[in-house]
Each structure stands twice: as structure tokens, then as C-alpha cells.
Design an enzyme around this catalytic site. Structure first.
Site, PDB file in Angstrom:
ATOM      1  N   ASP A   5       0.814  -1.214   0.000  1.00 44.97           N
ATOM      2  CA  ASP A   5       0.000   0.000   0.000  1.00 44.97           C
ATOM      3  C   ASP A   5       0.846   1.262   0.000  1.00 44.97           C
ATOM      4  O   ASP A   5       2.060   1.233   0.162  1.00 44.97           O
ATOM      5  CB  ASP A   5      -0.946   0.008   1.220  1.00 44.97           C
ATOM      6  CG  ASP A   5      -0.270  -0.511   2.482  1.00 44.97           C
ATOM      7  OD1 ASP A   5       0.914  -0.196   2.694  1.00 44.97           O
ATOM      8  OD2 ASP A   5      -0.917  -1.242   3.251  1.00 44.97           O
ATOM      9  N   ASN A  14      -7.430  -3.296  14.324  1.00 43.20           N
ATOM     10  CA  ASN A  14      -8.816  -3.608  13.944  1.00 43.20           C
ATOM     11  C   ASN A  14      -8.894  -4.808  13.002  1.00 43.20           C
ATOM     12  O   ASN A  14      -9.944  -5.087  12.436  1.00 43.20           O
ATOM     13  CB  ASN A  14      -9.491  -2.387  13.313  1.00 43.20           C
ATOM     14  CG  ASN A  14      -8.806  -1.930  12.027  1.00 43.20           C
ATOM     15  OD1 ASN A  14      -7.817  -2.519  11.592  1.00 43.20           O
ATOM     16  ND2 ASN A  14      -9.331  -0.873  11.425  1.00 43.20           N
ATOM     17  N   HIS A  69      -7.022  -5.211  10.213  1.00 37.51           N
ATOM     18  CA  HIS A  69      -6.731  -4.964   8.798  1.00 37.51           C
ATOM     19  C   HIS A  69      -5.402  -5.596   8.388  1.00 37.51           C
ATOM     20  O   HIS A  69      -4.486  -5.747   9.190  1.00 37.51           O
ATOM     21  CB  HIS A  69      -6.778  -3.469   8.455  1.00 37.51           C
ATOM     22  CG  HIS A  69      -5.609  -2.660   8.954  1.00 37.51           C
ATOM     23  ND1 HIS A  69      -5.763  -1.514   9.696  1.00 37.51           N
ATOM     24  CD2 HIS A  69      -4.279  -2.789   8.785  1.00 37.51           C
ATOM     25  CE1 HIS A  69      -4.587  -1.004   9.968  1.00 37.51           C
ATOM     26  NE2 HIS A  69      -3.658  -1.753   9.427  1.00 37.51           N
ATOM     27  N   GLU A  90      -9.602  -2.458   5.410  1.00 33.48           N
ATOM     28  CA  GLU A  90     -10.259  -2.154   6.674  1.00 33.48           C
ATOM     29  C   GLU A  90     -11.508  -3.016   6.870  1.00 33.48           C
ATOM     30  O   GLU A  90     -12.072  -3.542   5.898  1.00 33.48           O
ATOM     31  CB  GLU A  90     -10.658  -0.676   6.711  1.00 33.48           C
ATOM     32  CG  GLU A  90      -9.482   0.279   6.604  1.00 33.48           C
ATOM     33  CD  GLU A  90      -8.775   0.494   7.931  1.00 33.48           C
ATOM     34  OE1 GLU A  90      -8.825   1.602   8.462  1.00 33.48           O
ATOM     35  OE2 GLU A  90      -8.154  -0.478   8.435  1.00 33.48           O
TER      36      GLU A  90
END
Length: 237
Positions: A67, A136, A138, A143
Site C-alpha cells: 500500500d 482492527n 486490517h 479495513e
């Protein structure tokens, strides 16, 4: 699924570096999928050290990163291109033209996402994908959501991700709110996946990822379905 529990962060980094170095030694033309963030820094330092000692050769290796922040170019100290240059690429003999990261400055984001997917396909896919794990759940910047995003896409970062990344920026308002990230499909099509997770604060989310239901609400849970997943953790199991 193979799980290794390290007794220290240094041991975790060395174990992960051992797995990556074995890939490079056995298959010098490997396509490595690379990650950023704090988790892989020790691993990259170990790989660079072994290169300096003459144990590793990266001259034929190709890399594709997961990313990049949208709106940051490679000269920005907070960009992932800059991160990779600082922590690995400048310290080994990899050819920079063989290192690939999404273009966070692309005007046509959809075209950039298609280009990145086509690039990965043209390379024959990823041989070994290195991953970290967000608080979380990811992986990359995929996400929690209502569905698994298959292909490279532009994502709105969740509040917990923005908070976690704020430590790398002087001000909270400087933290990018979007990123271009490799999709779940490209990650899952990697021949091997190496997940490194350190810290007691990741215990709950790691357990949910590895042993809970497979759900896009915990994106990393899909890794349970991969046929060649290795997990190296420290104080997280």
C-alpha cells in the site's frame, strides 16, 4: 497454518527474516510482497545485516508493496516508498526498478489500481507475502467492512488506523485519510504468506483473526483459508 511463538521482538524479527532469506536463497528470482509499519522494521534490519555479511543477494528479487498513502509522493518522509528506501532498499543490492509501490500521487486512482493489479499479474503473482496486523484486523489497508475487497482499491482509513498511524506524523491533521491498498484477492493468491504480530495489545485481534469466524469485519480472518500461512508472534498468543 504454522505458528511460531517468539520470546522477544528480536527473536520474532530473526525468525521472519530466516523465512524470507530462505525464499531468496532457494529462489533468487522471487517476487516478495512487502509490508510497512513498525512490525517489519527488525526483520528488514536483519535481512540488511545478512546481506552485508555476504549471506544474501537481492539482485534478482522483485518486490511489490501492499500500500501507499494517497496524496504523498516518494520523497515525503511519511510515504511508504521513503520507508522502504530507508529500511531496506538502500541497504541491500536490490534494483530500484524492481521495487514497486502504488503511486499515491496518481490523478486517476482507479487507473492506478488497475495498473497495480496488472503489474502483479504480469510478474506471475507473489511468491511470499509479508503481512502485519492492524489493531482492527486490517491487512494492508483492507479495513473492516461489509465485504472482502478483492482488487487494489482506494480506501477510507478507519479511525483506529488513523490514530495508530498518527505517531509517524507531527500533527493529527497531517495523517492521510485515504490509501491505495492491494486487495484481498492478490494477498490470498500469494504462494506463501508470512504474518508477524508483536505485542500484548494485539492478542485479542490475533486470536479473532486465526481462530474466530471468517468475516470481513475482521479482514485478517480470511488468512485461515490460505494453504500456506506462517504466523510468527511475540507476546500476542
Amino acid at each position: 497454518m504454522k505458528i511460531y511463538e517468539a520470546h522477544s521482538m528480536g527473536e520474532m524479527s530473526r525468525k521472519a527474516a530466516n523465512i524470507i532469506s530462505a525464499q531468496v536463497i532457494l529462489y533468487p528470482h522471487s517476487v516478495l510482497g512487502l509490508a510497512t509499519g513498525s512490525s517489519p522494521i527488525g526483520t528488514y534490519e536483519q535481512l540488511a545485516d545478512w546481506y552485508k555479511k555476504g549471506d544474501l543477494d537481492f539482485s534478482e528479487v522483485t518486490t511489490v508493496n501492499l500500500d501507499e498513502y494517497r496524496g504523498l509522493d516518494g520523497s515525503s518522509e511519511q510515504s511508504y516508498r521513503y520507508f522502504m528506501n530507508q529500511h531496506l532498499f538502500s541497504k541491500v543490492n536490490i534494483k530500484l526498478e524492481r521495487t514497486h509501490i502504488p503511486n499515491g500521487m496518481a490523478e486517476d486512482v482507479e487507473a492506478e489500481c488497475r495498473r497495480y493489479d496488472e503489474l502483479i499479474a504480469s510478474l506471475g503473482g507473489i511468491d511470499l507475502q509479508l503481512l502485519g496486523l492492524g489493531h482492527n484486523g486490517h491487512i494492508g489497508f483492507n479495513e473492516p467492512s461489509g465485504a472482502f475487497e478483492k482488487t487494489t482499491h482506494c480506501v477510507d482509513l478507519g479511525e483506529s488506523t488513523i490514530q495508530a498511524n498518527s505517531r509517524f506524523f507531527e500533527r493529527m491533521e497531517d495523517v492521510p485519510r485515504q490509501a491505495i491498498t492491494m486487495g484481498i484477492k492478490s494477498i490470498m493468491q500469494a504462494k506463501k504468506i508470512l504474518l508477524i504480530v508483536g505485542g500484548e495489545d494485539k492478542k485479542e485481534i490475533l486470536h479473532r483473526s486465526l481462530f474466530g469466524p471468517v468475516t470481513p469485519n475482521v479482514p485478517a480472518s480470511i488468512l485461515q483459508l490460505h494453504p500456506n500461512l506462517t504466523v510468527v508472534s511475540c507476546n500476542a498468543l
